[in-house]
Design a protein around this motif. Structure first.
Motif, PDB file in Angstrom:
ATOM      1  N   ILE A  73       1.275  18.932  39.335  1.00 22.59           N
ATOM      2  CA  ILE A  73       0.850  17.660  38.742  1.00 22.59           C
ATOM      3  C   ILE A  73      -0.599  17.816  38.295  1.00 22.59           C
ATOM      4  O   ILE A  73      -1.468  18.188  39.088  1.00 22.59           O
ATOM      5  N   HIS A  74      -0.840  17.567  37.016  1.00 20.39           N
ATOM      6  CA  HIS A  74      -2.186  17.644  36.455  1.00 20.39           C
ATOM      7  C   HIS A  74      -2.664  16.233  36.127  1.00 20.39           C
ATOM      8  O   HIS A  74      -1.944  15.460  35.484  1.00 20.39           O
ATOM      9  N   ILE A  75      -3.860  15.896  36.561  1.00 19.67           N
ATOM     10  CA  ILE A  75      -4.468  14.600  36.249  1.00 19.67           C
ATOM     11  C   ILE A  75      -5.694  14.855  35.372  1.00 19.67           C
ATOM     12  O   ILE A  75      -6.590  15.611  35.758  1.00 19.67           O
ATOM     13  N   ILE A  76      -5.699  14.242  34.192  1.00 20.85           N
ATOM     14  CA  ILE A  76      -6.779  14.442  33.230  1.00 20.85           C
ATOM     15  C   ILE A  76      -7.408  13.098  32.891  1.00 20.85           C
ATOM     16  O   ILE A  76      -6.697  12.135  32.579  1.00 20.85           O
ATOM     17  N   ASP A  77      -8.721  13.025  32.984  1.00 19.30           N
ATOM     18  CA  ASP A  77      -9.432  11.802  32.600  1.00 19.30           C
ATOM     19  C   ASP A  77      -9.500  11.753  31.078  1.00 19.30           C
ATOM     20  O   ASP A  77     -10.257  12.492  30.447  1.00 19.30           O
ATOM     21  N   GLY A  78      -8.673  10.885  30.498  1.00 19.08           N
ATOM     22  CA  GLY A  78      -8.613  10.759  29.049  1.00 19.08           C
ATOM     23  C   GLY A  78      -9.442   9.608  28.518  1.00 19.08           C
ATOM     24  O   GLY A  78      -9.280   9.207  27.360  1.00 19.08           O
ATOM     25  N   THR A  79     -10.325   9.086  29.352  1.00 20.82           N
ATOM     26  CA  THR A  79     -11.187   7.989  28.898  1.00 20.82           C
ATOM     27  C   THR A  79     -12.354   8.547  28.082  1.00 20.82           C
ATOM     28  O   THR A  79     -12.607   9.759  28.073  1.00 20.82           O
ATOM     29  N   PRO A  86     -13.350  14.977  36.724  1.00 18.32           N
ATOM     30  CA  PRO A  86     -12.889  16.307  36.325  1.00 18.32           C
ATOM     31  C   PRO A  86     -11.367  16.382  36.401  1.00 18.32           C
ATOM     32  O   PRO A  86     -10.740  15.580  37.105  1.00 18.32           O
ATOM     33  N   PRO A  87     -10.742  17.333  35.701  1.00 17.94           N
ATOM     34  CA  PRO A  87      -9.295  17.519  35.853  1.00 17.94           C
ATOM     35  C   PRO A  87      -8.946  17.865  37.293  1.00 17.94           C
ATOM     36  O   PRO A  87      -9.692  18.580  37.965  1.00 17.94           O
ATOM     37  N   VAL A  88      -7.834  17.338  37.772  1.00 18.80           N
ATOM     38  CA  VAL A  88      -7.363  17.626  39.121  1.00 18.80           C
ATOM     39  C   VAL A  88      -5.959  18.209  39.016  1.00 18.80           C
ATOM     40  O   VAL A  88      -5.088  17.623  38.362  1.00 18.80           O
ATOM     41  N   ASN A  89      -5.744  19.354  39.636  1.00 21.11           N
ATOM     42  CA  ASN A  89      -4.444  20.025  39.584  1.00 21.11           C
ATOM     43  C   ASN A  89      -3.881  20.169  40.996  1.00 21.11           C
ATOM     44  O   ASN A  89      -4.561  20.667  41.898  1.00 21.11           O
ATOM     45  N   PHE A  90      -2.648  19.722  41.179  1.00 21.87           N
ATOM     46  CA  PHE A  90      -1.954  19.882  42.456  1.00 21.87           C
ATOM     47  C   PHE A  90      -0.729  20.773  42.222  1.00 21.87           C
ATOM     48  O   PHE A  90       0.051  20.518  41.309  1.00 21.87           O
TER      49      PHE A  90
END
Length: 408
Positions: A73-79, A86-90
């Motif tokens: 699961i990748h979380i990217i701040d698209g604001t 920062p991007p967070v990768n699990f």
């Protein structure tokens, strides 16, 4: 007048799974409610704990071909804000799993459950809507639209946010709304998703791609209501290009499929999750935005708890306080999950600079802190496991010190 051990009102995913689990245990179950008038175009990401439960019910072999695993699961701040996280990768491998869970299309999932219901002799499927309820100390009565009345030892409300069972049991609900609408659809793409789900956090809410089999994915795009209306009106080619641009072309060319659906976002939690001879599961008990794959996983934990609490048939009547005991066992999990999802969603919507800073720092900390990452991932997959891990670690340290003291 037909009597059942348990009457379940609402034949969606949560109600159907509860009915199958209880009927498999040998309880006489009535599953009451009409089939959906419109096929549900959404998908559901079920985490490892929920998948294991489906395996225990003997359903997984039929469901698995419909699914795609979620290995990361990748979380990217698209604001476009000043303070961005920062991007967070699990990755599931970090906690010893092949996949966090699997993404399942709702409509065929429900069809599989309906077929399984037909093969259970202890389960009667009643398509007539329930119209009236009388939940007493001795039994519960349900009046059906076709004129029949049935009775049951326990009535389970799985009938959604506007639950008639909840109202009949005298349980109030706390509700709130968000200035958001979720647009959902499936799409094909040129490049492989590599079984990775990517969640872009935007000023209006999450834009979440979740893998489906092959080069296909599902999308939950949370927008302002006016923007969602405009999105629904876009020609397919324009919609496809818009999705590709939003995803920064990480999956190459995109082809939107079918007709998008939209769902206004709101939150709800019941003041109680059970009372006397009534228990609430699924969205009759709790509802919140589609963030972090929590919805049906939380509902399945409702079902697991209820099945465990009721136990196997004993030949006697079910206890009159099951609803109260169910409420006690579900309260911590439901309240904590609802609060955390609500907080995360509101942090995305907030223009207040300190809130944005706290969110960015929180994600930065999660991204860089190894031990905490593992605890958070395990907690997301198996709720309560983080606390158990900390407790077990403390007891292990205490035991070592005690042994060292004895040796001296």
């Amino acid at each position: 007048m037909q009597h059942y051990d348990i009457a379940i009102i609402g034949a969606g995913l949560a109600g159907s799974l509860a009915a199958i689990a209880l009927a498999r245990d040998g309880h006489r179950v009535a599953l009451i409610g009409p089939r959906p008038a419109v096929a549900d175009g959404r998908t559901t990401a079920l985490m490892d704990q929920s998948i294991e439960y489906l395996k225990g019910l003997g359903l997984w072999d039929e469901i698995e071909p419909l699914t795609a695993p979620l290995v990361a699961i990748h979380i990217i701040d698209g604001t476009k804000r000043l303070l961005r996280a920062p991007p967070v990768n699990f990755r599931a491998a970090e906690v010893g799993l092949k996949a966090f869970g699997y993404n399942i299309p709702n409509a065929p999932f429900l069809e599989i459950l309906e077929k399984r219901e037909e093969g259970l002799t202890a389960l009667e499927r009643i398509a007539a809507p329930a119209m009236t309820f009388d939940i007493g100390e001795i039994e519960a009565r349900v009046g059906l639209e076709d004129g029949r009345t049935i009775t049951a030892d326990l009535i389970v409300g799985a009938d959604g946010r506007r639950s008639a069972v909840r109202e009949a049991a005298g349980i109030e609900a706390f509700t709130w709304s968000y200035p958001q609408t979720a647009v959902v659809l499936n799409f094909g793409h040129e490049l492989s998703h590599q079984e990775v789900s990517t969640e872009f956090h935007t000023e209006s809410g999450p834009f979440t791609q979740v893998p489906l089999p092959g080069n296909r994915s599902s999308l939950v795009w949370v927008q302002k209501p006016r923007d969602a209306e405009a999105t629904l009106k876009l020609p397919t080619d324009v919609l496809s290009r818009t999705i590709e641009d939003r995803m920064q072309s990480i999956l190459g060319k995109v082809s939107a499929e079918g007709t998008p659906q939209s769902f206004p976002l709101s939150g709800m939690t019941a003041r109680r999750f059970g009372k006397g001879r009534a228990a609430l599961v699924g969205e009759a008990a709790h509802a919140f935005p589609p963030i972090g794959a929590q919805g049906l996983n939380l509902s399945l934990r409702d079902v697991m708890t209820l099945v465990d609490l009721i136990g196997r048939p004993t030949g006697g009547q079910l206890a009159a306080d099951i609803g109260d005991r169910f409420d006690g066992r579900r309260r911590m999990d439901i309240v904590s999950r609802t609060a955390s999802v609500d907080l995360l969603n509101r942090s995305l919507l907030s223009d207040f600079l300190p809130i944005q800073a706290l969110r960015a720092m929180g994600l930065q900390f999660i991204s860089s802190a190894g031990p905490l990452r593992g605890l958070l991932m395990r907690e997301g997959i198996h709720p309560g496991s983080a606390l158990r891990s900390i407790k077990d670690s403390l007891w292990e340290k205490i035991g070592r010190k005690r042994d060292e003291g004895l040796q001296h």
